[in-house]
Write an enzyme that holds these catalytic residues in place. Sequence first.
Site, PDB file in Angstrom:
ATOM      1  N   GLU A   1      81.133  81.892  -9.439  1.00 36.45           N
ATOM      2  CA  GLU A   1      81.825  82.531 -10.481  1.00 36.45           C
ATOM      3  C   GLU A   1      81.144  81.896 -12.011  1.00 36.45           C
ATOM      4  OE1 GLU A   1      85.934  83.061 -10.242  1.00 36.45           O
ATOM      5  OE2 GLU A   1      85.656  83.459  -8.000  1.00 36.45           O
ATOM      6  N   GLY A   2      79.855  81.808 -11.901  1.00 35.20           N
ATOM      7  CA  GLY A   2      79.046  81.455 -13.149  1.00 35.20           C
ATOM      8  C   GLY A   2      78.717  79.955 -12.972  1.00 35.20           C
TER       9      GLY A   2
HETATM   10  N1  CAA Z   1      84.268  87.505 -21.536  1.00 37.92           N
HETATM   11  C1  CAA Z   1      84.524  88.977 -21.890  1.00 37.92           C
HETATM   12  N2  CAA Z   1      83.353  89.477 -22.175  1.00 37.92           N
HETATM   13  C2  CAA Z   1      81.937  89.010 -22.203  1.00 37.92           C
HETATM   14  C3  CAA Z   1      81.991  87.631 -21.654  1.00 37.92           C
HETATM   15  C4  CAA Z   1      83.194  87.080 -21.347  1.00 37.92           C
HETATM   16  N3  CAA Z   1      83.142  85.624 -20.903  1.00 37.92           N
HETATM   17  N4  CAA Z   1      80.607  87.342 -21.799  1.00 37.92           N
HETATM   18  C5  CAA Z   1      79.989  88.561 -22.322  1.00 37.92           C
HETATM   19  N5  CAA Z   1      80.691  89.621 -22.521  1.00 37.92           N
HETATM   20  C6  CAA Z   1      80.560  90.868 -22.842  1.00 37.92           C
HETATM   21  C7  CAA Z   1      80.086  90.810 -24.357  1.00 37.92           C
HETATM   22  O1  CAA Z   1      80.998  90.898 -25.194  1.00 37.92           O
HETATM   23  C8  CAA Z   1      79.106  92.220 -24.197  1.00 37.92           C
HETATM   24  O2  CAA Z   1      80.047  93.167 -24.534  1.00 37.92           O
HETATM   25  P1  CAA Z   1      79.912  94.313 -25.414  1.00 37.92           P
HETATM   26  O3  CAA Z   1      78.524  94.703 -25.619  1.00 37.92           O
HETATM   27  O4  CAA Z   1      81.022  95.388 -25.482  1.00 37.92           O
HETATM   28  O5  CAA Z   1      80.215  93.271 -26.781  1.00 37.92           O
HETATM   29  C9  CAA Z   1      78.747  92.411 -22.753  1.00 37.92           C
HETATM   30  O6  CAA Z   1      79.866  91.369 -21.904  1.00 37.92           O
HETATM   31  C10 CAA Z   1      77.274  91.778 -22.466  1.00 37.92           C
HETATM   32  O7  CAA Z   1      77.273  90.582 -22.871  1.00 37.92           O
HETATM   33  P2  CAA Z   1      75.795  90.053 -23.354  1.00 37.92           P
HETATM   34  O8  CAA Z   1      75.108  90.847 -24.316  1.00 37.92           O
HETATM   35  O9  CAA Z   1      76.203  88.745 -24.061  1.00 37.92           O
HETATM   36  O10 CAA Z   1      75.273  89.779 -21.852  1.00 37.92           O
HETATM   37  P3  CAA Z   1      74.066  88.822 -21.518  1.00 37.92           P
HETATM   38  O11 CAA Z   1      73.371  89.725 -20.595  1.00 37.92           O
HETATM   39  O12 CAA Z   1      73.568  88.228 -22.696  1.00 37.92           O
HETATM   40  O13 CAA Z   1      75.010  87.554 -20.808  1.00 37.92           O
HETATM   41  C11 CAA Z   1      76.607  86.875 -19.294  1.00 37.92           C
HETATM   42  C12 CAA Z   1      75.969  87.797 -19.973  1.00 37.92           C
HETATM   43  C13 CAA Z   1      77.793  86.143 -20.087  1.00 37.92           C
HETATM   44  C14 CAA Z   1      75.390  85.882 -19.007  1.00 37.92           C
HETATM   45  C15 CAA Z   1      76.789  87.416 -18.077  1.00 37.92           C
HETATM   46  O14 CAA Z   1      75.728  88.040 -17.085  1.00 37.92           O
HETATM   47  C16 CAA Z   1      77.700  86.267 -17.059  1.00 37.92           C
HETATM   48  O15 CAA Z   1      78.766  85.921 -17.154  1.00 37.92           O
HETATM   49  N6  CAA Z   1      76.735  86.233 -15.752  1.00 37.92           N
HETATM   50  C17 CAA Z   1      77.495  85.239 -14.895  1.00 37.92           C
HETATM   51  C18 CAA Z   1      78.067  86.090 -13.613  1.00 37.92           C
HETATM   52  C19 CAA Z   1      78.934  85.393 -12.595  1.00 37.92           C
HETATM   53  O16 CAA Z   1      79.806  84.705 -13.130  1.00 37.92           O
HETATM   54  N7  CAA Z   1      78.900  85.554 -11.687  1.00 37.92           N
HETATM   55  C20 CAA Z   1      79.676  85.224 -10.404  1.00 37.92           C
HETATM   56  C21 CAA Z   1      79.682  86.052  -9.344  1.00 37.92           C
HETATM   57  S1  CAA Z   1      81.260  86.415  -8.734  1.00 37.92           S
HETATM   58  C22 CAA Z   1      81.651  85.357  -7.729  1.00 37.92           C
HETATM   59  O17 CAA Z   1      80.823  84.208  -7.689  1.00 37.92           O
HETATM   60  C23 CAA Z   1      83.003  85.252  -6.852  1.00 37.92           C
HETATM   61  C24 CAA Z   1      82.951  84.732  -5.738  1.00 37.92           C
HETATM   62  O18 CAA Z   1      82.581  85.201  -4.690  1.00 37.92           O
HETATM   63  C25 CAA Z   1      83.269  83.492  -5.444  1.00 37.92           C
END
Ligand code: CAA
Length: 379
Positions: A363-364
Amino acid sequence: MNFDLSEEQLAVQQAARDFAQTELLPGVIERDTHQKFPTEQIKKMGELGFMGMMVDPKYNGGGMDTVSYVLAMEEISKVDASASVCMSVNNSLVAWGLEKYGTEEQKKKYLTRVATAEAIGAFCLSEPEAGSDATSQRTTAEDKGDHYLLNGTKNWITNGNSAGVYLVIAQTDAEKKHKGINALIVEKGMPGFVIGKKEDKMGIRGSDTHSLMFTDVKVPKANRIGEDGFGFSFAMNTLNGGRIGIASQALGIAAGAYELALKYAKERKAFGKTLSQHQAIQFMLADMATKIDGARLLIHRAALLKDQKKDFVKAAAMAKLYASQIAQEVTTDAVQIHGGYGYVKEYHVERLMRDAKITQIYEGTSEIQRMVISRELLR
Ligand code: CAA
């Protein structure tokens, strides 16, 4: 500021504590050793209302607040982090995501069953080449008019085999990048959907983590969550809340290890006195307790902000970053206090130490949490 819990919250906490001791503790070592999913225990958790705690009662949920949820998560995680990750994904990713963004039809058809764990939920974002870099989705959902054709592979999916309802994130229009992504509800048994390899993990070994394969799976348009292209926002917004759940899992793992270490330190004698009478151990316990309280305060603040419908994104990321960090430290110290006994399975702390690590990854990762926090700070 009011640090008092309501009577209802205290009752939920006690119920979770009792359930963990009576239903999860027996067999937890065996499930960990043999990678056995706690099927019966999760079924009972569903019946007791732990699997859809925040869901509106009209969809079979408990109608509780996020604070109650984190209290229950902490208690369950003290004993069995494999059961608690299933609980966390079901509650804060799948049930919450469906309730917040699903159509009435989707809620009636899927949420009502997810909320009781009649059908466990899975959240399918990660891929072999898209973990932290979640926008690089390779799974495709081709628009075919009345349905999507789903193709691709998902990796490390919690509840991968035990789930019945899967929320799958996939790219429909690559040119639009993250704005071309959709979230689809996929049912187990849909033709072309195959459950792949089960991962042999370091910790949370009782949870079933699988890869999933989709080959020309026809998913009706009615199973898309939100508007076309909403899938990435759906995933991000859902994960913001999910991180409060995983933070409480990390807290529970730390608190469980601390409670065992405290008890052991009062009983075990060395050099003619109990370990707890040695200042070296007293200071370790003091540091452990302080870290646990710090994590709990961050988590309760994030939960409260969410309940008050205020912005909780930074607070949730901070809570997960800190709780997962201290879970490493506290569980390692708990093993150290137990000495040789800590290194064997019977005393539970070695399992808690192994379980703690994943909270810095899923979850990140901690690095993603720092990205989220710093972006919020610099916005
Ligand atoms: N909340 C809401 N929106 C968000 C956000 C957040 N925390 N972070 C980014 N966004 C939105 C941005 O606003 C943007 O939208 P708009 O263009 O409409 O404004 C869009 O998402 C893309 O954002 P970025 O341009 O910042 O994209 P990026 O590629 O630079 O970064 C990231 C994105 C934040 C790194 C994202 O990829 C991320 O959170 N990665 C981690 C993924 C993750 O947590 N995976 C977990 C897997 S699920 C899991 O583990 C479940 C399980 O089984 C236990």
